[in-house]
Design a protein around this motif. Structure first.
Motif, PDB file in Angstrom:
ATOM      1  N   UNK A 225      15.843   7.937   8.923  1.00  0.00           N
ATOM      2  CA  UNK A 225      14.472   8.399   8.643  1.00  0.00           C
ATOM      3  C   UNK A 225      14.187   8.357   7.143  1.00  0.00           C
ATOM      4  N   UNK A 226      12.918   8.274   6.826  1.00  0.00           N
ATOM      5  CA  UNK A 226      12.528   8.328   5.408  1.00  0.00           C
ATOM      6  C   UNK A 226      11.202   9.064   5.286  1.00  0.00           C
ATOM      7  N   UNK A 227      11.041   9.650   4.118  1.00  0.00           N
ATOM      8  CA  UNK A 227       9.740  10.261   3.802  1.00  0.00           C
ATOM      9  C   UNK A 227       9.015   9.280   2.896  1.00  0.00           C
ATOM     10  N   UNK A 228       7.747   9.010   3.204  1.00  0.00           N
ATOM     11  CA  UNK A 228       6.985   8.050   2.403  1.00  0.00           C
ATOM     12  C   UNK A 228       5.731   8.722   1.866  1.00  0.00           C
ATOM     13  N   UNK A 229       5.506   8.587   0.560  1.00  0.00           N
ATOM     14  CA  UNK A 229       4.288   9.130  -0.065  1.00  0.00           C
ATOM     15  C   UNK A 229       3.470   7.952  -0.571  1.00  0.00           C
ATOM     16  N   UNK A 230       2.245   7.834  -0.083  1.00  0.00           N
ATOM     17  CA  UNK A 230       1.344   6.763  -0.542  1.00  0.00           C
ATOM     18  C   UNK A 230       0.175   7.383  -1.289  1.00  0.00           C
ATOM     19  N   UNK A 231      -0.187   6.793  -2.431  1.00  0.00           N
ATOM     20  CA  UNK A 231      -1.358   7.246  -3.199  1.00  0.00           C
ATOM     21  C   UNK A 231      -2.507   6.287  -2.960  1.00  0.00           C
ATOM     22  N   UNK A 232      -3.715   6.826  -2.771  1.00  0.00           N
ATOM     23  CA  UNK A 232      -4.893   6.017  -2.468  1.00  0.00           C
ATOM     24  C   UNK A 232      -6.061   6.441  -3.346  1.00  0.00           C
ATOM     25  N   UNK A 233      -6.946   5.508  -3.602  1.00  0.00           N
ATOM     26  CA  UNK A 233      -8.198   5.795  -4.297  1.00  0.00           C
ATOM     27  C   UNK A 233      -9.298   5.815  -3.235  1.00  0.00           C
ATOM     28  N   UNK A 234      -9.936   6.988  -3.036  1.00  0.00           N
ATOM     29  CA  UNK A 234     -10.979   7.107  -2.024  1.00  0.00           C
ATOM     30  C   UNK A 234     -12.185   6.291  -2.466  1.00  0.00           C
ATOM     31  N   UNK A 235     -12.580   5.345  -1.638  1.00  0.00           N
ATOM     32  CA  UNK A 235     -13.658   4.434  -2.011  1.00  0.00           C
ATOM     33  C   UNK A 235     -14.887   4.691  -1.152  1.00  0.00           C
TER      34      UNK A 235
END
Length: 836
Positions: A225-235
């Protein structure tokens, strides 16, 4: 601007030559050609842009760019854009060099393959995470394992299309499951504070078992298992949100420790797509010189600095520390740059240059070759003229150079290169008028020539006249070989290198400037047979226009004035000198009580008299601030308006103009030059507010009155004159670095001194490259240099050891994923093991 570390200042700078691109992909249209330009970026922040080269798949730029880097960065990137008149310019490809790899390409012309650019590869910034794995016993007595993921904050996220409204998604993913959660969106910031916690159930509830946290079948599951953090720019656009970067952490590393907290660099997303062949996009030729100076406090440099500053008084001067630096450096230019800046700073430049010039003149056999080589003297005078003469060039040449660049009059006089419809006689007349005007402004500018240059020219003239008493012209040629051949002619030929134009001129203008530069160079040389100077017959016949005695007389009068002893100081120049101009965004100053305080793009212009802005270049100024009314120029904290690269110009009665520059380098340049011109103002402030006055209070100190004195001391800024506009300690550190780099040559020179003292026979071949007039004196100086360099080397090594002990990998300063720091750790471990 230095980055402060404990007891040390770190300066970063980069000098870049953008050469050419080749084999760019064809445009998918009938003409196949492209209109391309290249940008220089710190990570993704653009700090420089070349001119556009039209209709080419192998554009030649030939542009130079230098800047002090005011912040930390990970990549130095270069993007090739194709201009599109109707839509946004499209990116063809990029070259991204990691900071730790810059030394590999140091000062070497290198071809780099262009790489593909997409949203998934454009990543910058870092994220602060805390992970905690814990057992939970339920009411029924069974055990399950929960993972708490706390997303604290991010720093340095990219700004996409002028905005950044970030949010994070946190996903727990395994072979047979995927569960995702999302933070709130933080508006208008690229340094968001989230501080949100998400809980995930890692294992199924099981009967309590003290031996293991996990059921046997779950252990393998957790390891996958892995923990994934994604950053996004709300458009707000229909295309969806933009990806800003991700972080993937396998859960198995939490098996050793139930709690973990660290900073991480965000990484590009690996979509598993097969990239195109690297040669599909063409390549870019670059020459990059990145330097990082680690500068201690002044007292550390005293021994080495004292040896250097005594150089002018050492007999013979070839035994001095400064001359020895010129002897051991691979190129004289390397030595000249820090030496000139150091001697200028301490007011010793004239005696030093006089001493080395006098020694060179004594070694010269033929008056016609005086100062023609690339000697230490020539390079030091070149560098002094560039530093001290920049304003002089602006006053003398800039107005007419600007006109030549804008008007595009045809001046081609080579019959072979004439374009259809051009008239040779008209072109010759256009060129003649330009040469005449430039010649006149130069020869009438003697009174404006900076004092330090005049004092050096006086010394050159005296040395040359004394050495070659039979040659009456040598007193002129010694000076003209610098002022015309190495100052005015190069500035006309390449005005961008002397800050007279922002970019390398277009091919037609460049050709016009080449023809003018050749003619001015010959007019200033005072050689006996001038027409013979030209290989081209069309240049020789053009020069006949200027073969009158009045031109030679004007040159001699000018050279007499700038090299005469006791010359009166030039009067303050009445016409304003343009120091800097360009578009920036400013906030309305709120002069009307109920007026709008919105942000607008304006053309700013700074002269030595006033700071103004107008709607567009050439318009009437909307606002003018006299220099004497600038009481402080300081950075503005980003939180004030949620905008980067802002600064403030503080005026009487606490009126403040808030301005946003295009990037961090531009912001630093404007702050430095505005501070410099206003440094001597009598009413300069000692304190200021680092944040804005908004909603009835100062954001920094919360004081409610808008006329409350500042809460933070003003920064020192730059001194007003050129002799002090230099960091003496930084220049000494650079000289130490050069001596350290060329230590084998210093030791070889010591051997040469021994060999010359013992043997009177012919020198050994390997020693013959050094000038050693007095072996005994030279040996004494070399011994002092080697001792001084050794002491500083020990201080640097001790500093690195201390820093290594205090540094934590995963801290805010050294996030996990920093390759340069991993390399540093490996090196320090090796050093420590070796010393044990």
């Amino acid at each position: 601007m230095a980055v402060e570390e404990e007891g040390l200042r770190v300066f970063q700078s980069v000098r870049i030559k953008i050469g050419e691109a080749k084999n760019l992909p064809t445009y998918p249209g009938p003409n196949k050609m492209r209109d391309c330009y290249c940008t220089v970026n710190l990570d993704q922040e653009e700090v420089f842009r070349t001119k556009i080269v039209e209709k080419s798949l192998c554009p030649f730029y030939g542009e130079d760019f230098y800047c002090e880097i005011p912040r930390t960065f990970r990549h130095l990137s270069f993007y090739i854009f194709d201009r599109d008149v109707f839509r946004r310019d499209s990116i063809i490809g990029k070259v991204a060099i990691q900071k730790e790899d810059l030394q590999k390409y140091h000062n070497r012309d290198t071809w780099f393959q262009l790489q593909h650019v997409d949203a998934d590869s454009e990543v910058q910034g870092k994220v602060h995470l805390e992970l905690r794995l814990s057992e939970v016993i339920t009411d029924t007595g069974v055990v399950c394992h929960k993972l708490a993921t706390r997303v604290l904050e991010c720093q340095g996220l990219p700004i996409v299309n002028g905005q950044c409204d970030p949010y994070a998604t946190v996903t727990l993913a395994g072979p047979s499951r995927s569960e995702a959660k999302k933070t709130k969106v933080k508006k208008k910031t690229n340094n968001p504070h989230f501080d949100e916690v998400f809980y995930f159930e890692v294992t199924r509830p099981s009967s309590y078992n003290k031996k293991s946290h996990f059921d046997i079948e779950d252990v393998d599951e957790v390891d996958k298992m892995e923990i994934r953090v994604d950053l996004w720019n709300a458009s707000n656009l229909k295309f969806g949100d933009e990806f800003l970067g991700e972080l993937r952490l396998p859960l198995k590393f939490l098996r050793q420790s139930s709690s973990y907290e660290a900073w991480y660099f965000l990484q590009p997303r690996d979509n598993g797509n097969k990239s195109l062949k690297p040669d599909d996009l063409g390549s870019l030729r670059l020459n990059v010189v990145y330097t990082e100076d680690h500068v201690f406090s002044s007292d550390y440099y005293s021994p080495l600095r004292d040896i250097l500053l005594k150089s002018a008084d050492v007999e013979p001067v070839s035994a001095s520390a400064a001359h020895i630096l010129g002897e051991v450096c691979r190129e004289k230019q390397e030595a000249a740059i820090p030496l000139v800046r150091l001697f200028l700073h301490y007011g010793r430049i004239v005696p030093f240059i006089s001493a080395i010039a006098n020694a060179e003149v004594k070694r010269t056999q033929d008056p016609n070759t005086i100062f023609r080589g690339n000697s230490l003297t020539s390079k030091c005078i070149d560098e002094t003229m560039k530093l001290a003469g920049m304003h002089y060039l602006q006053v003398t040449l800039k107005p007419i150079i600007d006109e030549i660049c804008q008007v595009h009059k045809p001046c081609e006089i080579d019959p072979v290169k004439l374009k259809d419809g051009e008239n040779l006689e008209n072109n010759r007349e256009n060129l003649r008028q330009y040469v005449d005007r430039i010649f006149t402004v130069i020869t009438k500018s003697g009174v404006s020539c900076p004092t330090v240059m005049c004092d050096i020219f006086f010394s050159l003239r005296e040395s040359a006249a004394k050495r070659f008493q039979g040659d009456l012209d040598v007193r002129y040629t010694a000076v003209s070989s610098f002022i015309f051949l190495r100052f005015f002619a190069p500035a006309i030929l390449s005005p961008n290198l002397f800050q007279l134009t922002p970019h390398h001129p277009d091919p037609q203008t460049s050709r016009t400037l080449t023809l003018i530069s050749k003619t001015i160079q010959t007019l200033g040389s005072l050689s006996k047979s001038k027409s013979a100077n030209f290989k081209e017959s069309y240049m020789a016949s053009f020069y006949d226009y200027f073969n009158e005695q009045k031109y030679a007389d004007a040159v001699k009068n000018f050279l007499d004035l700038i090299s005469s002893s006791g010359r009166r100081d030039h009067k303050s120049i009445e016409q304003p000198i343009l120091l800097k101009e360009g578009f920036m965004i400013k906030r309305a100053q709120g002069r009307k009580r109920f007026g709008m305080k919105n942000f607008k793009k304006r053309w700013f212009r700074l002269t030595n008299h006033e700071f103004t802005y107008q709607k567009s270049k050439g318009d009437h100024p909307l606002c003018s601030i006299p220099i004497e009314n600038i009481l402080a120029v300081e950075r503005l904290e980003e939180e004030s308006f949620k905008m980067k690269n802002m600064f403030q110009v503080i005026q009487p009665e606490r009126r403040v103009l808030y301005i946003q520059a295009n990037n961090c380098v531009e912001a630093k340049d404007w702050i430095d030059i505005l501070t410099k011109v206003s440094q001597c103002n009598k009413k300069r402030l000692t304190v200021y507010h680092p944040s804005a006055y908004l909603n009835g209070h100062w954001l920094c100190c919360k004081a409610t009155a808008d006329n409350t004195p500042g809460c933070t001391p003003c920064t020192g800024g730059l001194p007003a004159n050129i002799q002090l506009d230099i960091d003496g300690d930084r220049e000494t550190e650079r000289i130490y670095s050069l001596f350290n780099l060329y230590m084998p040559k210093l030791e070889k020179m010591q051997e040469a001194c021994g060999s010359k003292s013992v043997y009177d026979g012919p020198e050994e071949e390997e020693y013959s490259t050094f000038i050693i007039d007095d072996p005994k004196e030279t040996y004494k100086t070399l011994k002092l240099i080697i001792e001084g360099v050794g002491t500083l080397e020990q201080e640097h090594a001790q500093y690195k050891r201390d820093k290594f002990k205090k540094t934590k990998y995963g801290s805010q300063e050294h996030p996990i994923g920093d390759k340069s720091f991993q390399t540093y750790i490996r090196q320090q471990s090796e050093i420590s093991a070796h010393s044990i």
